[in-house]
Design an enzyme around this catalytic site. Structure first.
Site, short mmCIF file in Angstrom:
data_model
loop_
_atom_site.label_atom_id
_atom_site.label_comp_id
_atom_site.label_asym_id
_atom_site.label_seq_id
_atom_site.Cartn_x
_atom_site.Cartn_y
_atom_site.Cartn_z
N ALA A 67 7.64 -5.85 2.73
CA ALA A 67 6.63 -6.90 2.91
C ALA A 67 7.28 -8.28 2.85
CB ALA A 67 5.53 -6.77 1.86
N ASP A 117 1.54 -6.39 -0.88
CA ASP A 117 1.79 -6.27 -2.31
C ASP A 117 3.22 -6.74 -2.52
OD1 ASP A 117 2.44 -5.37 -4.93
OD2 ASP A 117 1.03 -3.71 -4.79
N LEU A 142 5.27 -6.01 -4.54
CA LEU A 142 6.13 -4.90 -4.95
C LEU A 142 7.06 -4.47 -3.84
CD1 LEU A 142 6.60 -2.81 -7.30
CD2 LEU A 142 4.92 -1.36 -6.13
N SER A 143 6.66 -4.65 -2.58
CA SER A 143 7.38 -4.10 -1.44
C SER A 143 8.42 -5.05 -0.88
CB SER A 143 6.38 -3.74 -0.32
OG SER A 143 7.06 -3.48 0.89
N PRO A 144 9.70 -4.64 -0.84
CA PRO A 144 10.71 -5.49 -0.20
C PRO A 144 10.50 -5.60 1.31
CG PRO A 144 11.66 -3.36 -0.76
CD PRO A 144 10.29 -3.40 -1.36
#
Length: 208
Positions: free
Chosen positions: A15, A9, A11-13
């Site tokens: 990731a 996602d 949204l996740s730093p």
């Protein structure tokens, strides 16, 4: 050839940092990577968790930590104008494009390298035009596919992002990349009983 599914996602730093480090981890190995978008919020709801940014001291630590790691890793990282934000439009856009590495990198850079509002209509329109999705991101088909991805991930035991899936095993988080590499390289630990034994349920105190 090793097949890895990268559940993500934007949204996740973490990731984003894992996405950038993955080629180094896979260097020298025959592999293919499938990039599979899902909604972290759906996983959190399924397992009754809060996201790191929803607990203020944890949010502060998370952003300090990821910025330090980005500097160590030499990866651009600019905190978006709003976080957390709703990543629904971006995750649908990923699916509508057919999420290869080029597409996924463009989406991550939109969020984590430019520092604006990830959901600004003008920015989203420009990104969509640049990526030229083959399908309509707002179609019922794409919406259903993202929902299915999220539900299937939760059912498989995926509780956060990034998660890397290989031969039925799940590796969660940026710091699991060395472990993933060891598994791909045939590490001895993975030949023994520890994976199954240490993943088995155990009795323990449960909070009310």
């Amino acid at each position: 050839m090793h097949r890895i599914v990268f559940h993500f996602d934007v949204l996740s730093p973490f990731a984003w940092l894992a996405f950038q480090r993955l080629p180094q981890v896979l260097e020298g190995l025959s592999h293919e990577v499938e990039y599979r978008p899902l909604l972290l919020a759906g996983l959190l709801q399924h397992f009754g968790q809060k996201g790191p940014a929803e607990v203020e001291p944890k949010r502060a630590w998370t952003f300090r930590h990821v910025h330090w790691m980005a500097a160590q890793q030499g990866v651009p990282l600019v905190t978006p104008a709003q976080h957390p934000f709703n990543p629904l439009a971006l995750q649908r856009l990923a699916l509508a494009c057919g999420p290869n590495r080029r597409v996924v990198e463009a989406l991550f850079r939109h969020v984590w390298a430019e520092g604006g509002d990830a959901n600004d209509p003008a920015r989203l329109a420009a990104l969509t035009e640049a990526l030229a999705p083959a399908r309509d991101p707002n179609s019922a088909e794409v919406k259903a596919e993202l929902r299915t991805n999220t539900e299937a991930a939760a059912a498989a035991g995926i509780f956060g992002v990034p998660t890397f899936e290989h031969e039925g095993r799940l590796f969660w988080g940026l710091d699991a990349l060395p472990m993933l590499r060891d598994a791909l390289a045939g590490g001895a630990w993975f030949e023994g009983p520890a994976w199954q034994a240490e993943g088995a349920p155990r009795p323990g105190v449960r909070r009310a």
